[in-house]
Design a protein around this motif. Structure first.
Motif, mmCIF file in Angstrom:
data_model
loop_
_atom_site.group_PDB
_atom_site.id
_atom_site.type_symbol
_atom_site.label_atom_id
_atom_site.label_comp_id
_atom_site.label_asym_id
_atom_site.label_seq_id
_atom_site.Cartn_x
_atom_site.Cartn_y
_atom_site.Cartn_z
ATOM 1 N N LEU A 69 41.540 -5.888 105.172
ATOM 2 C CA LEU A 69 42.239 -7.330 104.879
ATOM 3 C C LEU A 69 42.866 -7.780 106.071
ATOM 4 O O LEU A 69 43.112 -9.106 106.356
ATOM 5 C CB LEU A 69 43.301 -6.852 103.815
ATOM 6 C CG LEU A 69 42.891 -6.848 102.335
ATOM 7 C CD1 LEU A 69 43.770 -6.143 101.478
ATOM 8 C CD2 LEU A 69 42.406 -8.281 101.800
ATOM 9 N N ASP A 70 43.511 -6.806 106.965
ATOM 10 C CA ASP A 70 44.027 -7.357 108.314
ATOM 11 C C ASP A 70 43.014 -8.073 109.371
ATOM 12 O O ASP A 70 43.099 -9.320 109.641
ATOM 13 C CB ASP A 70 44.574 -6.317 109.062
ATOM 14 C CG ASP A 70 45.978 -5.591 108.368
ATOM 15 O OD1 ASP A 70 46.430 -6.346 107.737
ATOM 16 O OD2 ASP A 70 46.170 -4.367 108.842
ATOM 17 N N ASN A 79 42.341 -11.585 107.764
ATOM 18 C CA ASN A 79 43.345 -12.535 108.037
ATOM 19 C C ASN A 79 43.354 -13.018 109.446
ATOM 20 O O ASN A 79 43.428 -14.334 109.773
ATOM 21 C CB ASN A 79 44.853 -11.812 107.815
ATOM 22 C CG ASN A 79 45.231 -11.686 106.692
ATOM 23 O OD1 ASN A 79 44.747 -12.544 105.585
ATOM 24 N ND2 ASN A 79 46.059 -10.789 106.188
ATOM 25 N N LYS A 80 43.006 -12.402 110.297
ATOM 26 C CA LYS A 80 42.521 -12.775 111.836
ATOM 27 C C LYS A 80 41.524 -13.614 111.783
ATOM 28 O O LYS A 80 41.551 -14.673 112.484
ATOM 29 C CB LYS A 80 42.211 -11.395 112.528
ATOM 30 C CG LYS A 80 42.466 -11.601 114.228
ATOM 31 C CD LYS A 80 42.639 -10.342 114.791
ATOM 32 C CE LYS A 80 42.447 -10.483 116.292
ATOM 33 N NZ LYS A 80 41.272 -11.252 116.834
ATOM 34 N N ARG A 121 40.293 -15.666 109.349
ATOM 35 C CA ARG A 121 40.457 -16.802 108.740
ATOM 36 C C ARG A 121 41.217 -17.602 109.407
ATOM 37 O O ARG A 121 41.403 -18.761 109.696
ATOM 38 C CB ARG A 121 41.316 -16.453 107.435
ATOM 39 C CG ARG A 121 40.388 -15.848 106.193
ATOM 40 C CD ARG A 121 41.150 -15.625 105.070
ATOM 41 N NE ARG A 121 41.610 -16.661 104.286
ATOM 42 C CZ ARG A 121 41.736 -16.786 102.873
ATOM 43 N NH1 ARG A 121 41.612 -15.752 102.345
ATOM 44 N NH2 ARG A 121 42.103 -17.941 102.370
ATOM 45 N N MET A 122 42.212 -17.129 110.380
ATOM 46 C CA MET A 122 43.346 -17.652 111.372
ATOM 47 C C MET A 122 42.396 -18.545 112.349
ATOM 48 O O MET A 122 42.763 -19.615 112.709
ATOM 49 C CB MET A 122 44.357 -16.918 111.996
ATOM 50 C CG MET A 122 45.212 -16.362 111.044
ATOM 51 S SD MET A 122 46.307 -17.427 110.173
ATOM 52 C CE MET A 122 47.649 -17.746 111.316
ATOM 53 N N ARG A 144 41.752 -8.379 95.322
ATOM 54 C CA ARG A 144 41.934 -9.182 96.713
ATOM 55 C C ARG A 144 40.720 -9.554 97.549
ATOM 56 O O ARG A 144 40.758 -10.741 97.786
ATOM 57 C CB ARG A 144 43.089 -8.509 97.654
ATOM 58 C CG ARG A 144 44.234 -8.405 96.807
ATOM 59 C CD ARG A 144 45.281 -7.343 97.775
ATOM 60 N NE ARG A 144 46.721 -7.546 97.136
ATOM 61 C CZ ARG A 144 47.489 -6.491 97.207
ATOM 62 N NH1 ARG A 144 47.458 -5.796 97.860
ATOM 63 N NH2 ARG A 144 48.516 -6.566 96.249
ATOM 64 N N ILE A 183 39.200 -13.571 97.889
ATOM 65 C CA ILE A 183 38.981 -14.141 99.145
ATOM 66 C C ILE A 183 37.414 -14.434 99.471
ATOM 67 O O ILE A 183 37.090 -15.528 99.781
ATOM 68 C CB ILE A 183 39.327 -13.199 100.486
ATOM 69 C CG1 ILE A 183 40.887 -12.876 100.286
ATOM 70 C CG2 ILE A 183 38.806 -13.862 101.835
ATOM 71 C CD1 ILE A 183 41.250 -11.780 101.215
ATOM 72 N N ASN A 232 44.977 -20.695 105.059
ATOM 73 C CA ASN A 232 45.267 -19.228 105.582
ATOM 74 C C ASN A 232 46.783 -18.708 105.050
ATOM 75 O O ASN A 232 47.093 -17.710 105.346
ATOM 76 C CB ASN A 232 45.770 -19.298 107.092
ATOM 77 C CG ASN A 232 44.331 -19.753 107.711
ATOM 78 O OD1 ASN A 232 43.371 -19.347 107.489
ATOM 79 N ND2 ASN A 232 44.542 -20.668 108.813
ATOM 80 N N GLU A 233 47.179 -19.474 104.097
ATOM 81 C CA GLU A 233 48.325 -18.973 103.449
ATOM 82 C C GLU A 233 48.142 -18.582 101.948
ATOM 83 O O GLU A 233 46.994 -19.135 101.511
ATOM 84 C CB GLU A 233 49.566 -20.069 103.047
ATOM 85 C CG GLU A 233 49.829 -21.067 104.309
ATOM 86 C CD GLU A 233 50.265 -22.325 104.077
ATOM 87 O OE1 GLU A 233 50.696 -22.591 102.969
ATOM 88 O OE2 GLU A 233 49.946 -23.012 105.138
ATOM 89 N N THR A 234 48.818 -17.635 101.286
ATOM 90 C CA THR A 234 48.625 -17.572 99.732
ATOM 91 C C THR A 234 48.995 -18.713 99.225
ATOM 92 O O THR A 234 49.716 -19.769 99.681
ATOM 93 C CB THR A 234 49.375 -16.322 99.380
ATOM 94 O OG1 THR A 234 50.595 -16.528 99.761
ATOM 95 C CG2 THR A 234 48.979 -14.921 100.011
#
Length: 491
Positions: A314-315, A318-319, A321-322, A353, A357, A480-482
């Motif tokens: 998940l980390d 996130n990277k 996706r950013m 989760r 995504i 990138n936000e929930t």
């Protein structure tokens, strides 16, 4: 204690929780208990030129304030409606040379309103700004440092000819913003665009399994000449049957987390220990941490490894996706699902989760069949965990319905869209833009389903032609936000 349109609720002292709100009459699911306009509200720094500063709608073309060159509006109606709140801000920004951060802007708007109206009870408010909780005494060292910086910056921005306030009072206002700010979303409810203070809403206590929800409503732009044109407000809506004398509760955090995590989050952000039934009895924790049952039940060690692998993934997601690396996100999701599937149960939050995504990003990349499969599994899990009338559940079911429609799975798509519509009628109400969108989709998919049942071959032929001038939009780029959480917490 009732005031200006708030006859159906009363403020009372809730044991161990301080003030709370109580129902004065019976409410049924979907009833609006009260609506409240913001005491003060501002657009987030990053979106000031994309969102109207009055009604908080995202618009393609906005009119800029000719004086300060900072504020933007839909049209003259919104600009006129904003003038009372923007007037002092406008000249302060011109003198200061630039606009300060959203926190300073919100504090200044609150103070200017206090200068205009006094700090006592405002029209329709159950409590005054002075009486709102600030929790400054509970701040960590880090938060106290940030508060000090905010106060300094506020004093630089605040005009010397305006009424002056003491340091303690300014700190109180920042404390109020810090723990009572409410997230304002765009007209579709999909993106957080600002923060506001709603004193009556602040009185509603938290429960992880609440009987109410709060929806932000941006007013009615069709009503060009009516007072509702720019009347953005929040609505407190009943999620279940509420009897006279029942406490009205909302959830400050998403339920999709085990009780221990929710309690940590609530303590850190809102400075209280949650004692709700779901936390005390750890209700649904077993579902959220479920592992595969059967002959070859995985060992505790294996489960621990897979959950750690999920957290690490998940980390990485996130990277990626950013950086907009969506194919990389899909690759990471597939790898993670391969590890999770033999070990984690269908309602395990780490599995859900990743499914969420994967379905969102695959939809964006127009790989709809794979996305629909993941979306279906995600929804099946959510339905076992969430309250049946939960706004986030409704939005997820809607997304899954649209994904199935895109994949050409008309029966499942229509079923999901109908289910989402039933939930959103209660959580958002029939006049909310997202519910109206969903009603259009429901009618369209119902018509397509009838056609499909009569002649599959003709249906697919016509669908192919129709897709060239698509009615149901392609999915927006994954954010990138929930999705916006209920209460805004300064990060």
């Amino acid at each position: 204690m009732t005031k200006g349109g708030m006859e159906s609720v009363e403020v009372f002292t809730s044991e161990g929780k301080g003030r709370g709100l109580k129902a004065q009459k019976e409410f049924l699911p979907g009833d609006v208990i009260f609506a409240e306009t913001a005491y003060a509200a501002v657009v987030f720094d990053s979106l000031t030129h994309l969102v109207c500063h009055t009604c908080f709608k995202r618009q393609e073309r906005l009119h800029r304030c000719g004086q300060c060159k900072f504020a933007y509006y839909c049209d003259r109606t919104c600009q006129r409606a904003a003038w009372l709140d923007h007037k002092n801000e406008c000249s302060a920004i011109k003198k200061h040379g630039k606009a300060p951060t959203e926190n300073i802007r919100l504090a200044a708007r609150i103070m200017w309103k206090i200068v205009r109206e006094g700090s006592g009870l405002s029209e329709g408010c159950l409590v005054s700004i002075d009486d709102l909780q600030n929790h400054v005494d509970s701040f960590s060292e880090e938060e106290k440092k940030e508060l000090h910086v905010d106060v300094e910056n506020f004093l630089e921005f605040w005009p010397p000819q305006s009424q002056q306030f003491g340091m303690q009072y300014i700190s109180h206002i920042f404390g109020v913003i810090n723990c009572n700010g409410f997230t304002l979303s765009d007209q579709r409810g999909l993106q957080a665009v600002g923060v506001g203070i709603f004193p009556n809403l602040c009185q509603a206590n938290h429960d992880c399994w609440p009987n109410c929800t709060v929806i932000f409503n941006n007013g009615n732009h069709e009503a060009v000449r009516s007072m509702f044109h720019t009347q953005m407000r929040i609505e407190l809506r009943a999620l279940s049957k509420i009897s006279p004398g029942d406490e009205l509760t909302v959830s400050y955090v998403d339920f999709l987390n085990v009780s221990e995590e929710r309690r940590k989050q609530l303590k850190k952000q809102y400075y209280f220990d949650c004692t709700c039934e779901h936390c005390k009895k750890q209700i649904k924790d077993d579902l959220m941490l479920a592992v595969k049952e059967g002959e070859s039940k995985p060992s505790a060690e294996t489960v621990k490894e897979v959950i750690q692998f999920s957290k690490d993934t998940l980390d990485k997601i996130n990277k990626a996706r950013m950086e907009g690396l969506y194919h990389e996100v899909v690759k990471l999701c597939r790898e993670c699902l391969k590890k999770q599937e033999p070990v984690l149960g269908d309602t395990n939050i780490y599995l859900l989760r990743i499914l969420s995504i994967a379905s969102e990003v695959l939809s964006y990349l127009q790989m709809f069949e794979e996305a629909a499969d993941y979306a279906k599994r995600m929804v099946d899990g959510y339905l076992k965990i969430y309250h049946p009338n939960n706004a986030q559940l409704g939005m997820s079911v809607m997304r899954a319905g649209v994904t199935h429609w895109h994949a050409g799975l008309i029966e499942a798509g229509h079923g999901l869209i109908c289910k989402a519509y039933a939930i959103l009628l209660i959580t958002h109400g029939p006049s909310h833009p997202i519910t109206k969108d969903l009603e259009v989709m429901r009618v369209q998919t119902e018509m397509e389903l009838r056609m499909f049942q009569q002649n599959e071959f003709m249906y697919y032929k016509m669908r192919e032609a129709a897709l060239k001038n698509q009615k149901i939009q392609v999915m927006p780029e994954p954010s990138n936000e929930t999705s916006p959480s209920l209460f805004h917490k300064k990060e």
